[in-house]
Design a protein around this motif. Structure first.
Motif, PDB file in Angstrom:
ATOM      1  N   GLU A 204       0.821  -1.213   0.000  1.00 41.79           N
ATOM      2  CA  GLU A 204       0.000   0.000   0.000  1.00 41.79           C
ATOM      3  C   GLU A 204       0.855   1.262   0.000  1.00 41.79           C
ATOM      4  OE1 GLU A 204      -2.852  -0.096   3.123  1.00 41.79           O
ATOM      5  OE2 GLU A 204      -3.853  -1.902   2.381  1.00 41.79           O
ATOM      6  N   SER A 205       1.864   1.318   0.854  1.00 42.89           N
ATOM      7  CA  SER A 205       2.717   2.511   0.898  1.00 42.89           C
ATOM      8  C   SER A 205       3.535   2.643  -0.389  1.00 42.89           C
ATOM      9  CB  SER A 205       3.642   2.465   2.122  1.00 42.89           C
ATOM     10  OG  SER A 205       4.490   1.328   2.078  1.00 42.89           O
ATOM     11  N   ASP A 206       3.975   1.526  -0.960  1.00 45.17           N
ATOM     12  CA  ASP A 206       4.723   1.578  -2.213  1.00 45.17           C
ATOM     13  C   ASP A 206       3.849   2.100  -3.347  1.00 45.17           C
ATOM     14  OD1 ASP A 206       6.964   0.618  -0.989  1.00 45.17           O
ATOM     15  OD2 ASP A 206       6.833  -1.416  -1.799  1.00 45.17           O
ATOM     16  N   ALA A 207       2.602   1.661  -3.391  1.00 45.49           N
ATOM     17  CA  ALA A 207       1.688   2.116  -4.439  1.00 45.49           C
ATOM     18  C   ALA A 207       1.454   3.624  -4.337  1.00 45.49           C
ATOM     19  CB  ALA A 207       0.370   1.359  -4.345  1.00 45.49           C
ATOM     20  N   ARG A 208       1.315   4.127  -3.112  1.00 43.18           N
ATOM     21  CA  ARG A 208       1.114   5.573  -2.931  1.00 43.18           C
ATOM     22  C   ARG A 208       2.339   6.357  -3.391  1.00 43.18           C
ATOM     23  NH1 ARG A 208      -1.233   3.901   2.066  1.00 43.18           N
ATOM     24  NH2 ARG A 208       0.728   4.399   3.150  1.00 43.18           N
ATOM     25  N   ALA A 209       3.519   5.740  -3.271  1.00 42.62           N
ATOM     26  CA  ALA A 209       4.757   6.403  -3.678  1.00 42.62           C
ATOM     27  C   ALA A 209       5.047   6.248  -5.166  1.00 42.62           C
ATOM     28  CB  ALA A 209       5.926   5.857  -2.874  1.00 42.62           C
TER      29      ALA A 209
END
Length: 300
Positions: A204-209
């Motif tokens: 999830e955090s990677d996708a936001r980045a």
């Protein structure tokens, strides 16, 4: 543990944490397996070359980890209180410039060790060493970091599996056999699984980045299936290995199957979050167990 309770490391303890010592077995295992297959193929073992190979592999992995720490901290991908283990740049324990400097020291020392290895193994080792250091930088450096694409697992499979095992065998025996190549693939797959479970946790955090890792592209359910394929495929490779080496005990590596199945079941049952952190260590452990049993089996 909350961010407020994290103890700030200093001195050597900071750098020990920064290089992520629990992941360094991924560099050690393929060297050990390569040594075993070189002995099985040619009954050759050069202790000083073996030690230098191990040191070079660990230094490249440490440099890659440090550069990743600095680059992800600068890009804001890693932040204080992240779901994964704390990173020294993100926590503010060291500046990105300091950590990057540490990475280049590791790469430089690896290059110095490599000079000795090139003298032993010739231009193939020069090419392999240069590509390994370049790939360690390109993993999170440059305009399109490998870690931000679905190719991260391919990078790990190639450099911490096939290349490491075959390069070690070449340095010992001056040749690379088909069994050594298959063994490299068998070791590289669970190494790739370590990265994959890391990316599965950070999906999830990677996708936001803006990252597009394999775990993101596959989706949460398929990502677990991909992990299972990574850690189970090495057992399938024992079939051709046994055919090529009929008088050895390569089937001893099946001893790692119960741990592998247990890890897969645990991962499937684990919800997203910090609980996935322990599967990083478990996956590295199952690779180490598989590699140790395979090396022992081929020496029997």
């Amino acid at each position: 543990m909350t961010v407020a309770t994290l103890a700030r490391p200093s001195g050597p303890s900071l750098w020990i944490q920064a290089v992520r010592p629990r992941t360094l077995t991924i560099a050690v295992v393929p060297v050990a397996v390569g040594l075993a297959f070189a002995w099985a193929d040619a009954r050759l073992f050069h202790p000083l070359v073996a030690l230098a190979t191990l040191l070079g592999a660990v230094l490249i992995q440490a440099g890659t980890n440090l550069y990743n720490d600095a680059a992800d901290g600068e890009r804001g991908l890693d932040t204080a209180g992240r779901v994964g283990p704390p990173r020294v740049t993100a926590e503010g324990w060291a500046s990105a410039a300091q950590v990057r400097h540490g990475a280049w020291i590791c790469f430089g020392l690896a290059a110095l060790v490599g000079l000795f290895l090139v003298a032993e193994g010739g231009w193939p080792i020069l090419l392999l060493g240069a590509l390994s250091i370049l790939a360690g930088w390109a993993y999170t450096g440059g305009p399109l970091p490998i870690a931000y694409t679905p190719l991260g697992e391919v990078f790990v499979f190639l450099f911490f599996g096939v290349a490491a095992v075959c390069g070690t065998a070449w340095l010992q025996a001056g040749s690379v056999s088909w069994p050594a190549l298959l063994a490299g693939a068998a070791i590289g797959l669970p190494a790739a699984a370590v990265l994959h479970v890391n990316n599965h946790r950070d999906r999830e955090s990677d996708a936001r980045a803006g990252r597009r890792t394999l775990a993101i592209v596959a989706g949460p359910k398929a990502a677990t299936a991909v992990y299972a394929a990574f850690v189970l495929a090495p057992f399938a490779l024992l079939v051709p290995l046994a055919a090529l080496l009929p008088n050895t005990g390569v089937w001893l590596a099946l001893g790692a199957l119960p741990l592998t199945l247990h890890t897969i079941c645990g991962l499937k049952a684990e919800p997203p979050g910090r609980g996935l952190n322990r599967f990083l260590a478990k996956t590295a452990k199952l690779q180490a167990v598989f590699g140790a049993l395979l090396a022992l089996g081929v020496l029997l």
